[in-house]
Design an enzyme around this catalytic site. Structure first.
Site, short mmCIF file in Angstrom:
data_model
loop_
_atom_site.label_atom_id
_atom_site.label_comp_id
_atom_site.label_asym_id
_atom_site.label_seq_id
_atom_site.Cartn_x
_atom_site.Cartn_y
_atom_site.Cartn_z
N ASN A 137 -6.69 75.57 48.82
CA ASN A 137 -6.08 76.89 48.88
C ASN A 137 -5.52 77.17 50.28
OD1 ASN A 137 -5.32 79.64 48.08
ND2 ASN A 137 -6.78 79.34 46.42
N HIS A 197 -3.93 73.55 50.92
CA HIS A 197 -4.50 72.34 50.32
C HIS A 197 -4.59 71.14 51.28
CE1 HIS A 197 -4.65 74.40 46.61
NE2 HIS A 197 -3.46 74.09 46.13
N HIS A 211 -7.64 70.10 41.20
CA HIS A 211 -6.42 70.83 40.87
C HIS A 211 -5.83 70.36 39.55
CE1 HIS A 211 -2.64 72.97 41.60
NE2 HIS A 211 -3.18 73.50 42.68
N GLN A 258 -9.69 79.93 41.29
CA GLN A 258 -8.26 80.25 41.36
C GLN A 258 -7.66 79.98 39.99
OE1 GLN A 258 -6.97 81.34 44.31
NE2 GLN A 258 -4.76 81.35 43.97
N GLU A 295 -9.38 76.42 39.37
CA GLU A 295 -9.80 75.70 40.57
C GLU A 295 -11.03 76.40 41.17
OE1 GLU A 295 -6.21 75.35 43.14
OE2 GLU A 295 -5.24 76.16 41.36
#
Length: 347
Positions: free
Chosen positions: A80, A106, A177, A283, A311
């Site tokens: 993130n 990331h 992810h 997320q 995520e």
């Protein structure tokens, strides 16, 4: 339970990449590889028993080495966003690469998504990967050893277990992810999927997707998934939180006492998925950046909203937000957490 291991190819640096395929007796397979510790496919039966790959991915090894959509990979050292790519620690200021506007996302170009993870252990139901990330790697302080285990279970679930340890102190926010499409990868968008997320609040974002520090209640908003609803029902809301993101791209504050933490179902195939985790946040991302320019593993283009991500993570920019759960790792307190995705079918 069985493990099939085959050589896929060689990286540009000369490392041998393997495909590890875990299978159970119920027709489920999970396939992963060394590059980015990535999930390549998740095959589960639909309501008619037809094997269906519910994970978006690339057809070639070379595409995973650049992985411009972050398909299936483990992202780090910090998943993130970090505001301005900056943080302070131990009386020192750190400046990281800014790869999304002014911010760090990331792990940027040197992130774990593009790294070769060595195989640290394997068996009929699991594969464990290892990565050594030295002090200064990607601009982060502290030597970090990362272990990621994928374990397939007989109940058509798989667990991703993460462990991060250091000999000094460091920050770490790992997540996977993977993009899911329970209609099958490449089979249209996921706007008809029903989604439920056990969260009373989310971390409010600004125009750069960075948390403002406020935890805002979801009840009565487009972000409320406490009762299952189609992903597409409110995705076009004119609320600024939705307009800025172009869909869902928000961190939910998960309820500690809830089980499962999230659940999704595709009415077309009957495939449903439940998620459990001991991470504080997740997320929820609806592939707002896909636009049909990427051809997936089955040769079909991936359209906007062609998948969704769950995520599990520490909150975005927690490295700069003292009120958020801390992702600090020390020698005395290594980091350990896991996420489980369980699949079944609805008649």
């Amino acid at each position: 339970m069985s493990l099939k291991k085959t050589i896929w190819g060689t990286t540009k640096n000369g490392e041998t990449v393997y495909r590890f395929q875990l299978s159970n007796e119920n027709g489920m397979t999970l396939e992963v590889c060394n590059i980015g510790c990535s999930i390549l496919s998740i095959i589960v039966p639909d309501r008619d028993g037809a094997p269906t790959n519910v994970a978006l991915g690339f057809p070639t090894l070379a595409e995973y080495e650049t992985n411009r959509a972050s398909f299936g990979c483990v992202v780090g050292r910090y998943g993130n966003r970090i505001r301005g790519g900056r943080f302070s620690f131990g009386g020192k200021e750190y400046q990281l690469e800014q790869n999304e506007g002014n911010n760090h996302l990331h792990g940027a170009s040197g992130g774990y998504a593009f790294r070769y993870f060595s195989c640290a252990g394997e068996g009929e139901d699991h594969v464990t990967f290892r990565l050594e990330s030295p002090d200064g790697d990607g601009g982060y302080p502290g030597n970090l050893t990362v272990l990621v285990e994928y374990r397939l279970l007989r109940d058509n679930s798989f667990t991703i277990s993460y462990r991060a340890s250091t000999d000094t102190a460091s920050f770490c926010n790992l997540t996977n992810h993977n993009y899911f499409n329970l209609a099958g990868e490449g089979n249209g968008n996921v706007l008809d999927h029903e989604m439920r997320i056990a969260a009373d609040a989310f971390t409010e974002i600004d125009a750069e997707f960075i948390p403002t520090g406020k935890l805002v209640p979801v009840r009565g908003t487009a972000l409320d998934f406490n009762t299952s609803k189609p992903i597409g029902r409110d995705i076009g809301s004119d609320w600024d939180q939705m307009v800025m993101a172009g869909g869902y791209d928000h961190n939910y504050v998960l309820r500690a006492d809830a089980s499962p933490k999230a659940a999704a179902c595709c009415p077309r195939t009957g495939i449903q998925m439940e998620m459990e985790t001991d991470s504080p946040g997740v997320q929820f991302y609806t592939a707002n950046g896909l636009d049909g320019s990427i051809t997936g593993s089955s040769g079909k283009p991936y359209e906007k909203h062609g998948g969704f991500c769950l995520e599990t993570q520490f909150f975005p920019d927690s490295i700069n937000q003292p009120s958020f759960p801390s992702c600090l790792v020390t020698k005395e307190a290594p980091q350990s957490f896991s996420t489980t995705y369980r699949f079944s079918v609805r008649p």
